[in-house]
Design a protein around this motif. Structure first.
Motif, PDB file in Angstrom:
ATOM      1  N   LEU A 167       0.810  -1.216   0.000  1.00  0.00           N
ATOM      2  CA  LEU A 167       0.000   0.000   0.000  1.00  0.00           C
ATOM      3  C   LEU A 167       0.840   1.261   0.000  1.00  0.00           C
ATOM      4  CD1 LEU A 167      -2.827  -0.701   2.618  1.00  0.00           C
ATOM      5  CD2 LEU A 167      -2.951  -0.865   0.149  1.00  0.00           C
ATOM      6  N   GLN A 188       2.479   7.469  -0.757  1.00  0.00           N
ATOM      7  CA  GLN A 188       1.389   6.703  -1.357  1.00  0.00           C
ATOM      8  C   GLN A 188       1.899   5.694  -2.380  1.00  0.00           C
ATOM      9  OE1 GLN A 188      -0.725  10.052  -2.993  1.00  0.00           O
ATOM     10  NE2 GLN A 188       0.308   9.947  -4.967  1.00  0.00           N
ATOM     11  N   GLY A 190       0.544   1.510  -4.285  1.00  0.00           N
ATOM     12  CA  GLY A 190      -0.483   0.478  -4.313  1.00  0.00           C
ATOM     13  C   GLY A 190      -1.274   0.338  -5.597  1.00  0.00           C
ATOM     14  N   GLU A 240      -8.050  -1.144  -5.736  1.00  0.00           N
ATOM     15  CA  GLU A 240      -7.044  -0.234  -6.292  1.00  0.00           C
ATOM     16  C   GLU A 240      -7.656   1.112  -6.661  1.00  0.00           C
ATOM     17  OE1 GLU A 240      -4.476  -1.529  -9.414  1.00  0.00           O
ATOM     18  OE2 GLU A 240      -4.081  -3.470  -8.482  1.00  0.00           O
ATOM     19  N   LEU A 243      -7.724   3.182  -3.709  1.00  0.00           N
ATOM     20  CA  LEU A 243      -6.390   3.719  -3.431  1.00  0.00           C
ATOM     21  C   LEU A 243      -6.090   4.899  -4.357  1.00  0.00           C
ATOM     22  CD1 LEU A 243      -4.301   0.414  -3.063  1.00  0.00           C
ATOM     23  CD2 LEU A 243      -5.406   1.748  -1.261  1.00  0.00           C
ATOM     24  N   GLU A 303      -5.782   5.525   2.391  1.00  0.00           N
ATOM     25  CA  GLU A 303      -5.359   4.176   2.019  1.00  0.00           C
ATOM     26  C   GLU A 303      -5.518   3.221   3.199  1.00  0.00           C
ATOM     27  OE1 GLU A 303      -2.292   4.216  -1.633  1.00  0.00           O
ATOM     28  OE2 GLU A 303      -1.372   4.737   0.276  1.00  0.00           O
ATOM     29  N   PHE A 307      -7.839  -0.147   3.265  1.00  0.00           N
ATOM     30  CA  PHE A 307      -7.350  -1.438   3.765  1.00  0.00           C
ATOM     31  C   PHE A 307      -8.293  -1.986   4.826  1.00  0.00           C
ATOM     32  CE2 PHE A 307      -4.898  -3.778   6.961  1.00  0.00           C
ATOM     33  CZ  PHE A 307      -4.225  -4.715   6.199  1.00  0.00           C
ATOM     34  N   VAL A 315      -7.434  -8.296  -0.062  1.00  0.00           N
ATOM     35  CA  VAL A 315      -6.063  -7.861   0.208  1.00  0.00           C
ATOM     36  C   VAL A 315      -5.081  -8.981  -0.117  1.00  0.00           C
ATOM     37  CG1 VAL A 315      -4.481  -6.946   1.931  1.00  0.00           C
ATOM     38  CG2 VAL A 315      -6.879  -6.267   1.972  1.00  0.00           C
TER      39      VAL A 315
END
Length: 687
Positions: A167, A188, A190, A240, A243, A303, A307, A315
């Protein structure tokens, strides 16, 4: 982990190994007078360094300087099947690969030679194909065994040690406000597409890419033996996208002030709740660090929430896809081909992979770059080339000193500090003064996956061991074989690997005007990064601090805003404009590089007029040298990707930077009414 100000990024298979680092010799006062330039005595390209046959003189330089300087080259040049782009950087990168291949071929004949064994382990394609996915099955099993979020956070950190991202991007670098100190940084990460725009922007081309990316994810999960790959792939894509929604855009992400955020270890639980930070830090080897640098705080917060909200299986599948993508290049043909079909062909447009030996050279160069580099320098970088490049750098720095003196917009007290920064500069030319020791790295002649994992772990541990130690100012962030250059403001250094100091960028036997237009502009480009919209924020010690007056900043910003607007207007593809704010630093550096190299060239003449060669004046050869370095052809997907996600403008739009330079108009007689003409008041002048 702070960013480096690289001049240009190359797509290299070495990225598979996943470790890139960036980082001086005594600081000397630069002589006020430049040394005389050497005379041309027979260059590698043409008679004096220019490809005259590649020009199209039927085009007016003021209408299309790109075509004037290289129109016939462009018409005659095909992009090789294994490339997304082809230009002078690619040409020189191929030369460096060929040179490096001779080193690795010889080493591979000596069992026990680490770089030779590493290369041999990759070149044994039959053995790799016979193993299939077996080499990473234990990692997949460990991911599957991580049955809750705490265990998955630990697994993410473990994978990170072997080059598999999660991530967040984590690394050890300088603390920008305490540049004599190492600190752990997080930013950042991921997403599997190049930029958040690929997930979020309403654009038919990007929608098509998104669909193909989702199909690729399903295919890769299937190859990993995942049941119901279609539904599970869709779930990973949705994760994604969450993210990507959290990510800062690239313009905001390049702001050195906004991306400097110091968090204590305890802050993570309250500022980015939902992620098991304590176990992650412990497994990553950073437990006990009092503070961390966070690049994009709101992105980490969001993020962490993504998660926390995601099901465990999503995940798990996300990490399996990250693993497959990271190691695809050293796995069996089905996985390797599927990965290239998306990242090589869909995203970049290249129909074929590079031949195996090229990929092998890239992987070994990325894994053990300085051991390979030591041999490279011995064979391909003679002392005379280094000496000539050293002198060019001195001449460019001297030109910058004069430019600073003559600025009308910078306050006198700021000029004093700017001169102090220039005097503190450390140029690094060719290769490190101290070579990296790989004795602790174990290499197996029959296991490329283990070798890549070991190389990544070796570099990861080497970075961790920096914590609490003095800053290593001898460290390099590129290998000698790299066709690139960079500036690193916290180190107050500019760095030029050996490989870029070759034709067409630099040829000791070429006309000095061409060399100054080529490598001279590159040198000026990197030097000026220390004074661009972000580099200017670092003082002579490399500290991120405000050392300009408010009026300096106001006048400077007024000029750079003009350059942003100028580049915002350029449209490389229908409906797709360059992002002037994203490319500002690089565009400014090109403009400054031209000014500095032009001044240095004229100073090198020692007051004598430049000779006319083949009907071309010295100034004309200088600008043509610059333009020919930036000759490049793009496949459409690669051009689209660069415009969306890269801080460098495409090559043709770097060439037309000349329209801001008064001397270019005089050199070619460019007049009002011609397409590139800018009225003097509209030409951007900073340095």
């Amino acid at each position: 982990m702070r960013r480096s100000f690289v001049m240009v990024s190359l797509l290299a298979s070495a990225a598979l190994v996943g470790v890139t680092h960036a980082n001086p010799a005594p600081k000397a006062k630069v002589a006020a007078k430049a040394e005389p330039a050497p005379k041309a005595t027979g260059a590698e390209i043409g008679a004096f360094g220019l490809d005259l046959a590649g020009m199209d003189t039927s085009v007016q330089p003021g209408d299309d300087f790109v075509k004037f300087a290289g129109g016939k080259w462009e018409a005659a040049t095909e992009i090789p099947a294994d490339k997304a782009t082809y230009g002078m950087f690619n040409r020189l990168a191929d030369r460096s690969l060929e040179q490096t291949r001779t080193i690795l071929d010889a080493a591979a004949k000596r069992p026990g030679d680490k770089i030779g064994d590493f290369y041999a382990s990759f070149m044994d394609e039959a053995a790799i194909n016979a193993k299939g996915i077996d080499p990473i099955k234990p990692w997949i099993a460990e991911i599957r065994a991580a049955g809750d979020k705490t265990a998955l956070a630990a697994e993410m950190a473990k994978l990170q040690r072997t080059g598999v991202g999660g991530l967040f991007r984590m690394g050890v670098g300088q603390d920008d406000k305490a540049p004599d100190t190492y600190i752990v940084g997080l930013s950042q990460s991921g997403i599997g597409l190049p930029d958040r725009d690929y997930y979020l922007k309403d654009d038919p081309k990007l929608a098509d890419t998104r669909a193909k990316y989702q199909a690729y994810q399903v295919q890769m999960l299937g190859l990993a033996g995942v049941d119901d790959a279609a539904a599970r792939g869709a779930a990973v894509y949705a994760f994604e996208k969450a993210l990507a929604t959290a990510h800062w855009d690239r313009i905001k992400s390049r702001d050195s002030d906004l991306t400097y955020n110091k968090w204590s270890a305890a802050d993570f639980a309250t500022k980015a709740p939902g992620f098991p930070w304590e176990v992650y830090m412990k497994t990553a080897g950073t437990a006990g660090q009092a503070n961390y640098l966070v690049g994009m705080p709101s992105a980490l917060t969001d993020e962490a929430k993504a998660f926390a909200d995601a099901p465990v299986q999503v995940v798990q599948d996300f990490l399996i896809l990250r693993l497959l993508r990271s190691y695809a290049g050293v796995l069996a043909k089905p996985i390797n081909d599927a990965n290239f079909a998306f990242y090589g062909t869909v995203l970049s447009g290249a129909p074929q992979q590079p031949v195996r030996w090229k990929r092998g050279v890239g992987i070994v160069s990325g894994a053990m770059g300085e051991q390979v580099g030591q041999a490279y320098v011995e064979q391909y970088f003679p002392p005379a080339t280094k000496a000539a490049a050293d002198q060019l750098v001195k001449n460019i720095i001297a030109a910058m000193s004069v430019r600073l003196d003559n600025l009308t917009w910078m306050a006198p007290e700021t000029k004093v500090k700017a001169h102090a920064k220039l005097a503190a500069f450390t140029p690094k030319i060719g290769y490190p003064s101290k070579w990296r020791d790989y004795s602790a790295l174990t290499v197996k002649r029959d296991d490329i996956v283990a070798n890549v994992a070991a190389a990544n772990a070796f570099e990861y541990e080497r970075d961790l061991h920096k914590l609490g130690q003095p800053i290593d100012r001898t460290e390099w962030g590129m290998t000698p074989m790299t066709v690139n250059a960079y500036a690193n403001p916290p180190m107050n250094e500019i760095v030029f690997p050996a490989a870029i100091l070759q034709p067409p960028f630099f040829d000791a036997k070429a006309d000095p005007a061409v060399n100054y237009g080529g490598i001279g502009v590159v040198i000026g480009h990197e030097l000026s990064h220390h004074f661009d919209d972000q580099g200017r924020k670092y003082d002579p010690t490399g500290k991120l601090t405000d050392w300009w007056t408010a009026e300096d900043v106001k006048r400077f910003t007024a000029m750079t805003d003009k350059l942003v607007k100028q580049y915002d207007a350029y449209e490389p593809l229908p409906g797709l404009h360059i992002k002037g704010g994203l490319t500002l630093g690089e565009n400014m550096a090109d403009l400054a590089g031209l000014a500095l190299a032009y001044d240095a060239y004229h100073r090198s003449l020692g007051g004598k007029p430049a000779p006319v060669i083949d009907g071309l004046t010295g100034d004309q050869r200088f600008f043509l040298g610059y333009a020919q370095v930036w000759r490049i052809k793009f496949r459409e997907p690669a051009l689209r990707s660069q415009v969306i996600s890269n801080e460098h403008s495409p090559g043709p739009f770097r060439t037309v930077e000349v329209r801001n330079v008064d001397a270019w108009y005089k050199a070619f007689g460019v007049k009002a009414g011609e397409k590139l003409y800018l009225a003097p008041a509209d030409r951007v002048k900073v340095w």
